[in-house]
Scaffold this active site. Sequence first.
Site, PDB file in Angstrom:
ATOM      1  N   SER A  14      15.189  10.680  37.338  1.00 32.74           N
ATOM      2  CA  SER A  14      16.364   9.984  37.838  1.00 32.74           C
ATOM      3  C   SER A  14      16.034   8.500  37.840  1.00 32.74           C
ATOM      4  O   SER A  14      14.858   8.119  37.830  1.00 32.74           O
ATOM      5  CB  SER A  14      16.742  10.478  39.241  1.00 32.74           C
ATOM      6  OG  SER A  14      15.645  10.382  40.126  1.00 32.74           O
ATOM      7  N   GLU A  16      16.937   4.428  39.335  1.00 38.88           N
ATOM      8  CA  GLU A  16      17.571   3.584  40.346  1.00 38.88           C
ATOM      9  C   GLU A  16      17.908   2.220  39.755  1.00 38.88           C
ATOM     10  O   GLU A  16      17.086   1.594  39.091  1.00 38.88           O
ATOM     11  CB  GLU A  16      16.643   3.404  41.549  1.00 38.88           C
ATOM     12  CG  GLU A  16      17.254   2.514  42.640  1.00 38.88           C
ATOM     13  CD  GLU A  16      16.410   2.457  43.875  1.00 38.88           C
ATOM     14  OE1 GLU A  16      16.214   3.519  44.497  1.00 38.88           O
ATOM     15  OE2 GLU A  16      15.930   1.353  44.227  1.00 38.88           O
ATOM     16  N   ASP A 108      16.385  -2.469  55.413  1.00 37.55           N
ATOM     17  CA  ASP A 108      15.445  -3.477  55.898  1.00 37.55           C
ATOM     18  C   ASP A 108      16.137  -4.427  56.867  1.00 37.55           C
ATOM     19  O   ASP A 108      17.365  -4.544  56.899  1.00 37.55           O
ATOM     20  CB  ASP A 108      14.872  -4.280  54.725  1.00 37.55           C
ATOM     21  CG  ASP A 108      13.979  -3.433  53.834  1.00 37.55           C
ATOM     22  OD1 ASP A 108      13.280  -2.552  54.368  1.00 37.55           O
ATOM     23  OD2 ASP A 108      14.001  -3.644  52.603  1.00 37.55           O
ATOM     24  N   PHE A 218       5.532  -7.516  46.305  1.00 46.01           N
ATOM     25  CA  PHE A 218       6.418  -6.620  47.043  1.00 46.01           C
ATOM     26  C   PHE A 218       5.622  -5.497  47.703  1.00 46.01           C
ATOM     27  O   PHE A 218       5.906  -5.104  48.839  1.00 46.01           O
ATOM     28  CB  PHE A 218       7.481  -6.030  46.122  1.00 46.01           C
ATOM     29  CG  PHE A 218       8.468  -5.159  46.854  1.00 46.01           C
ATOM     30  CD1 PHE A 218       9.504  -5.721  47.575  1.00 46.01           C
ATOM     31  CD2 PHE A 218       8.334  -3.778  46.844  1.00 46.01           C
ATOM     32  CE1 PHE A 218      10.402  -4.929  48.276  1.00 46.01           C
ATOM     33  CE2 PHE A 218       9.233  -2.974  47.543  1.00 46.01           C
ATOM     34  CZ  PHE A 218      10.271  -3.548  48.267  1.00 46.01           C
ATOM     35  N   HIS A 268      11.460   9.787  40.110  1.00 44.11           N
ATOM     36  CA  HIS A 268      12.517   8.798  40.314  1.00 44.11           C
ATOM     37  C   HIS A 268      11.969   7.432  39.921  1.00 44.11           C
ATOM     38  O   HIS A 268      11.003   6.948  40.515  1.00 44.11           O
ATOM     39  CB  HIS A 268      12.948   8.794  41.782  1.00 44.11           C
ATOM     40  CG  HIS A 268      14.129   7.926  42.067  1.00 44.11           C
ATOM     41  ND1 HIS A 268      15.407   8.244  41.667  1.00 44.11           N
ATOM     42  CD2 HIS A 268      14.233   6.743  42.742  1.00 44.11           C
ATOM     43  CE1 HIS A 268      16.256   7.319  42.075  1.00 44.11           C
ATOM     44  NE2 HIS A 268      15.563   6.392  42.730  1.00 44.11           N
TER      45      HIS A 268
END
Length: 302
Positions: A14, A16, A108, A218, A268
């Site tokens: 999948s 994103e 967040d 990140f 994913h």
Amino acid sequence: MLRPRPTSAPITVSFEFFPPKSDKMEESLWRSIERLAPLKPSFVSVTYGAGGSTRERTHHTIERILNETSLTPAAHLTCVDASKEEVNEVVRQYRDTGVKHFVALRGDSQHGVGQVWQSHTDGYSNAVELCAGLREIDDFEISVSAYPEKHPESSDFFTDIELLKRKVDAGATRAITQFFFDNDVFERYVERVRKAGIYIPIVPGIAPVHDFRKVANFASKAGANVPSWVHARFEGLDTDPLTHSHVAAATCADQVIDLTERGFTDFHFYTMNKADLVYSICHILGLRAQEDAAQAIESAAA
């Protein structure tokens, strides 16, 4: 050396995407969707920002995926800066559009990753409440987040996994993890989760390294460890994008191949709206474009 993927372990993927902030970015996003759609992902998710304009672009992107492709979209929802009724109205709008799958997240802090999070006065306080709210509206498929290295705000793994269990009890049907690079860490996490009586699918979130410096930065904020061997692989490639892309494809494909050897078959990918690297990785993994998906997009665009 990149190992061949075991042919006895078919995989499911999948993808994103995040909503575009401009018309130019929307064109780029749509090119990525067109590029990856023929790989027949099980679903594609579109992230959701707290701001009104981002929220609207997410909705527009979801509608376009439904209208112009054969893909199954999953809409992200967060608890940030919205009352329960505002969130519920967004859910009902998505449902009326044809969305049956949501990714339910607390979200967040409004002040940035790592800052103290505050709920809306009349809003959902966390993903547990959001899952329960979704379940009250309809029998949706609900994906939630999971953290192999625990959430940065969790005091320990027990607390973190207990929260995941509460999400499941509230209606979650799948968990998608924060990205990671150490497969041993992920495998140990799944073992902890199963021992806690959680049996929904735990889908590894995979981050192709489009830009090593950005990913490492990140990761430091999100509590995800970047092992020294990953640093070593990308050392000296800041000004060599071609070699960087080759190394990124090999590194990511090798990680997924190792996970398939451990028995995991569902993945994913966090695409960052960039398709070429993800497509290359999927090709290495044995996925091939299926013409009917490509033709469906071409027909809708005609």
